[in-house]
Design a protein around this motif. Structure first.
Motif, mmCIF file in Angstrom:
data_model
loop_
_atom_site.group_PDB
_atom_site.id
_atom_site.type_symbol
_atom_site.label_atom_id
_atom_site.label_comp_id
_atom_site.label_asym_id
_atom_site.label_seq_id
_atom_site.Cartn_x
_atom_site.Cartn_y
_atom_site.Cartn_z
ATOM 1 N N GLN A 120 0.825 -1.212 0.000
ATOM 2 C CA GLN A 120 0.000 0.000 0.000
ATOM 3 C C GLN A 120 0.857 1.259 0.000
ATOM 4 N N VAL A 126 0.518 1.942 -6.975
ATOM 5 C CA VAL A 126 -0.749 2.633 -6.700
ATOM 6 C C VAL A 126 -1.866 2.209 -7.644
ATOM 7 N N GLU A 127 -1.496 1.666 -8.805
ATOM 8 C CA GLU A 127 -2.516 1.246 -9.770
ATOM 9 C C GLU A 127 -3.093 -0.137 -9.459
ATOM 10 N N MET A 128 -2.447 -0.853 -8.563
ATOM 11 C CA MET A 128 -2.916 -2.214 -8.274
ATOM 12 C C MET A 128 -4.287 -2.194 -7.619
ATOM 13 N N PRO A 129 -5.230 -2.990 -8.139
ATOM 14 C CA PRO A 129 -6.544 -3.082 -7.497
ATOM 15 C C PRO A 129 -6.410 -3.519 -6.038
ATOM 16 N N ARG A 132 -6.304 -0.760 -3.491
ATOM 17 C CA ARG A 132 -7.385 0.227 -3.468
ATOM 18 C C ARG A 132 -8.402 -0.133 -2.397
ATOM 19 N N ASN A 135 -11.506 -2.862 -2.168
ATOM 20 C CA ASN A 135 -11.441 -3.901 -3.186
ATOM 21 C C ASN A 135 -11.517 -5.286 -2.556
ATOM 22 N N ALA A 143 -0.014 -6.348 -13.445
ATOM 23 C CA ALA A 143 0.756 -5.856 -14.596
ATOM 24 C C ALA A 143 2.187 -6.371 -14.494
ATOM 25 N N GLU A 146 4.486 -4.353 -12.437
ATOM 26 C CA GLU A 146 4.204 -4.507 -11.000
ATOM 27 C C GLU A 146 4.754 -5.843 -10.497
#
Length: 154
Positions: A120, A126-129, A132, A135, A143, A146
């Motif tokens: 986190q 930061v784009e990782m679900p 978030r 989630n 990705a 990542e």
DNA sequence: GCCAACGTTGGC
DNA sequence: GCCAACGTTGGC
């Protein structure tokens, strides 16, 4: 049609099925997924050989604990047809099964848990679900950048 | 154990 | 098709 290997993250509650359970058994059918988005990733996205981060959820230290691999194509989750299973789904039929699974093969345990807290706080992720808020998806793509970044954290 | 976030169900 | 009620996930 060919494509490059994709990467995934799959959550499991260690009380129910941990990375040590997978290590001991070698391979396991990933049954019990009852979320359409997660099912679609398994059914439509996963290919044999794709790599998976094994994630422990709902436990003392949530985080990535190991690496596994997609071992089979998707097929109907047998537990949906079993009235005695907690995953039984009366609305599903063998002719038109609603839920699918893949089998997952153990590759290795990480030397340490890469904690959710750490993920986190990582600007590269930061784009990782996963990181978030709110989630709850139990199967999600990772990705490749990542994936590589997380491997360097071990 | 609490509870926020989210998905699903079903009445209308 | 709306949306309130309900159930589940999962971090804390």
């Amino acid at each position: 049609m060919t494509r490059s290997t994709q990467h995934w993250l799959m959550k499991s509650e260690p009380d129910a099925f941990s990375i040590d359970d997978l290590k001991r058994k070698g391979q396991e059918a990933w049954d019990g997924v009852r979320n359409y988005q997660a099912r679609n990733f398994m059914r439509d996205g996963m290919r044999v050989g794709d790599k998976i981060f094994f994630y422990h959820s709902n436990c003392e230290q949530p985080g990535i604990v190991g690496i596994a691999e997609v071992a089979t194509d998707a097929y109907p989750d047998p537990s949906q047809f079993d009235p005695k299973s907690k995953y039984f789904d009366a609305a599903s039929s063998r002719d038109n099964p609603r839920w699918m699974l893949v089998e997952v093969k153990f590759i290795k345990k990480l030397k340490r848990t890469i904690s959710l807290r750490e993920l986190q706080g990582d600007p590269a992720l930061v784009e990782m679900p996963l990181v978030r808020k709110g989630n709850r998806l139990s199967v999600m793509p990772v990705a490749s950048n990542e994936w590589r970044h997380i491997l360097t954290l071990e």
